[in-house]
Write an enzyme that holds these catalytic residues in place. Structure first.
Site, PDB file in Angstrom:
ATOM      1  N   ASP A  20     -11.195   2.449   3.438  1.00 18.03           N
ATOM      2  CA  ASP A  20     -11.535   1.027   3.273  1.00 18.03           C
ATOM      3  C   ASP A  20     -13.040   0.836   3.079  1.00 18.03           C
ATOM      4  O   ASP A  20     -13.486  -0.240   2.703  1.00 18.03           O
ATOM      5  CB  ASP A  20     -11.127   0.235   4.525  1.00 18.03           C
ATOM      6  CG  ASP A  20      -9.714  -0.341   4.445  1.00 18.03           C
ATOM      7  OD1 ASP A  20      -9.301  -0.719   3.339  1.00 18.03           O
ATOM      8  OD2 ASP A  20      -9.050  -0.404   5.497  1.00 18.03           O
ATOM      9  N   LYS A  65       0.843  -1.200   0.000  1.00 18.68           N
ATOM     10  CA  LYS A  65       0.000   0.000   0.000  1.00 18.68           C
ATOM     11  C   LYS A  65       0.880   1.252   0.000  1.00 18.68           C
ATOM     12  O   LYS A  65       0.598   2.229  -0.700  1.00 18.68           O
ATOM     13  CB  LYS A  65      -0.957  -0.021   1.204  1.00 18.68           C
ATOM     14  CG  LYS A  65      -2.043  -1.090   1.047  1.00 18.68           C
ATOM     15  CD  LYS A  65      -2.901  -1.305   2.288  1.00 18.68           C
ATOM     16  CE  LYS A  65      -3.861  -2.478   2.037  1.00 18.68           C
ATOM     17  NZ  LYS A  65      -4.751  -2.772   3.156  1.00 18.68           N
ATOM     18  N   GLN A  88      -4.845  -1.656   9.248  1.00 14.15           N
ATOM     19  CA  GLN A  88      -4.754  -2.982   8.643  1.00 14.15           C
ATOM     20  C   GLN A  88      -5.363  -4.021   9.589  1.00 14.15           C
ATOM     21  O   GLN A  88      -5.041  -4.055  10.776  1.00 14.15           O
ATOM     22  CB  GLN A  88      -3.284  -3.318   8.341  1.00 14.15           C
ATOM     23  CG  GLN A  88      -3.095  -4.592   7.542  1.00 14.15           C
ATOM     24  CD  GLN A  88      -3.664  -4.525   6.132  1.00 14.15           C
ATOM     25  OE1 GLN A  88      -3.701  -3.462   5.512  1.00 14.15           O
ATOM     26  NE2 GLN A  88      -4.118  -5.647   5.620  1.00 14.15           N
TER      27      GLN A  88
HETATM   28  N1  GUN Z   1      -7.084  -7.016   5.819  1.00 12.68           N
HETATM   29  C1  GUN Z   1      -7.375  -7.774   4.735  1.00 12.68           C
HETATM   30  N2  GUN Z   1      -7.862  -7.011   3.753  1.00 12.68           N
HETATM   31  C2  GUN Z   1      -7.880  -5.741   4.227  1.00 12.68           C
HETATM   32  C3  GUN Z   1      -8.272  -4.498   3.674  1.00 12.68           C
HETATM   33  O1  GUN Z   1      -8.716  -4.389   2.534  1.00 12.68           O
HETATM   34  N3  GUN Z   1      -8.110  -3.423   4.477  1.00 12.68           N
HETATM   35  C4  GUN Z   1      -7.635  -3.507   5.737  1.00 12.68           C
HETATM   36  N4  GUN Z   1      -7.539  -2.392   6.456  1.00 12.68           N
HETATM   37  N5  GUN Z   1      -7.269  -4.647   6.278  1.00 12.68           N
HETATM   38  C5  GUN Z   1      -7.383  -5.756   5.526  1.00 12.68           C
END
Ligand code: GUN
Length: 289
Positions: free
Chosen positions: A122, A55, A99
């Site tokens: 998200d 990211k 996350q």
């Molecule tokens: N854990 C697995 N997929 C995601 C996601 O798309 N965003 C976040 N914040 N955590 C995750």
């Protein structure tokens, strides 16, 4: 007979999305404006570390500033929420992402609820999930939106098609079903308690696997000519990265199929970049020009 299938290349499609965003961001940067994504990671889950690094790399590529907050496993829920509140209040932070999963002693629902809905890139908050349900949204749920973007790129119409989603998580399965429904798909949601699963999946023109079980979808579950989208990210018996679909047996039955890695994964990150740009624009009253 050797059936031909086309790979849906998430690296290629995500690159085109990121390039478009990079061009838009360049306009802001020329005006001295900066777009910032704050990424929080709690503990040292190796998979989460890889995702967070990817990211951050994507932020760098499109021209965003990224701020990483790597907190120890021992962080309390109060400490984490205090950080989120601080970031909510900062005008120079446009998007906030924590996350998941967070350590067991922290309630992820409370964490998600703490994030300002205008910075919830998200789209996990109750308000943003509700907007997805209605079909009137600011932020797209990243992984399902990445799947839709890939379908669009390969000119695969959802209209009237039988779509089967395996898995009902809040992050993927449920919003995936909604986005397919918004595009006029006929959507069946299936899960671990579904009876006669193969009978349902064999009817799917578009099959989305988001169960989190290595090679769960086998050739016998797939209709000839189906489009198969694999959202899984698992390790097989040899520790090798693999999806929810048994690619080697399923691919030859498909018209289109996504690989793992290099399928949906990169698309998720591209859509996160799109949401971060959107967050900036919402907070700053419109688009560049
Ligand atoms: N854990 C697995 N997929 C995601 C996601 O798309 N965003 C976040 N914040 N955590 C995750």
């Amino acid at each position: 007979m050797i059936a031909m299938y086309q790979l849906m290349d998430g690296k290629l499609v995500s690159q085109s999305v990121k390039d478009r965003i990079r061009d838009e961001v360049a306009v802001y940067r020329e005006q001295g404006k900066e777009i910032t994504l704050a990424v929080i990671i709690v503990g040292d889950d190796p998979a989460s570390r890889v995702y967070v690094n990817n990211k951050k790399k994507a932020c760098e590529y499109v021209g965003f500033r990224s701020l990483e907050y790597a907190l120890p496993e021992s962080t309390t829920q109060e400490e984490l929420i205090a950080l989120i509140h601080e970031l909510n209040g900062r005008e120079d932070v446009n998007g906030i992402l924590c996350q998941l999963p967070v350590p067991k002693h922290i309630d992820d629902k409370a964490v998600i609820a703490a994030i300002d809905v205008k910075k919830d890139v998200d789209a996990f908050s109750e308000i943003n999930v509700g907007k997805i349900m209605i079909g009137d949204y600011d932020f797209l749920p990243c992984t399902p939106a990445g799947v839709m973007e890939m379908l669009k790129y390969y000119q695969i119409s959802v209209e009237g098609k039988n779509c089967v989603v395996i898995g009902r998580s809040n992050i993927v399965g449920k919003p995936m079903a909604m986005l397919l429904l918004h595009e006029n798909g006929t959507v069946v949601m299936t899960h671990s308690r579904t009876q006669k699963l193969a009978e349902l999946t064999k009817n799917a023109d578009i099959l989305v696997a988001a169960v989190g079980k290595a090679k769960f979808v086998t050739a016998g579950m797939v209709k000839d000519g189906a489009v198969v989208i694999d959202v899984g990210m698992n390790r097989d018996e040899n520790g090798k990265l693999c999806g929810d679909v048994d690619f080697n047996s399923v691919a030859e039955k498909c018209s289109y199929i996504t690989p793992v890695p290099g399928g949906v994964g990169p698309m998720t990150i591209a859509m996160l970049m799109q949401n971060t740009l959107k967050a900036y624009e919402i907070q700053n009253g419109g688009t560049a020009e």
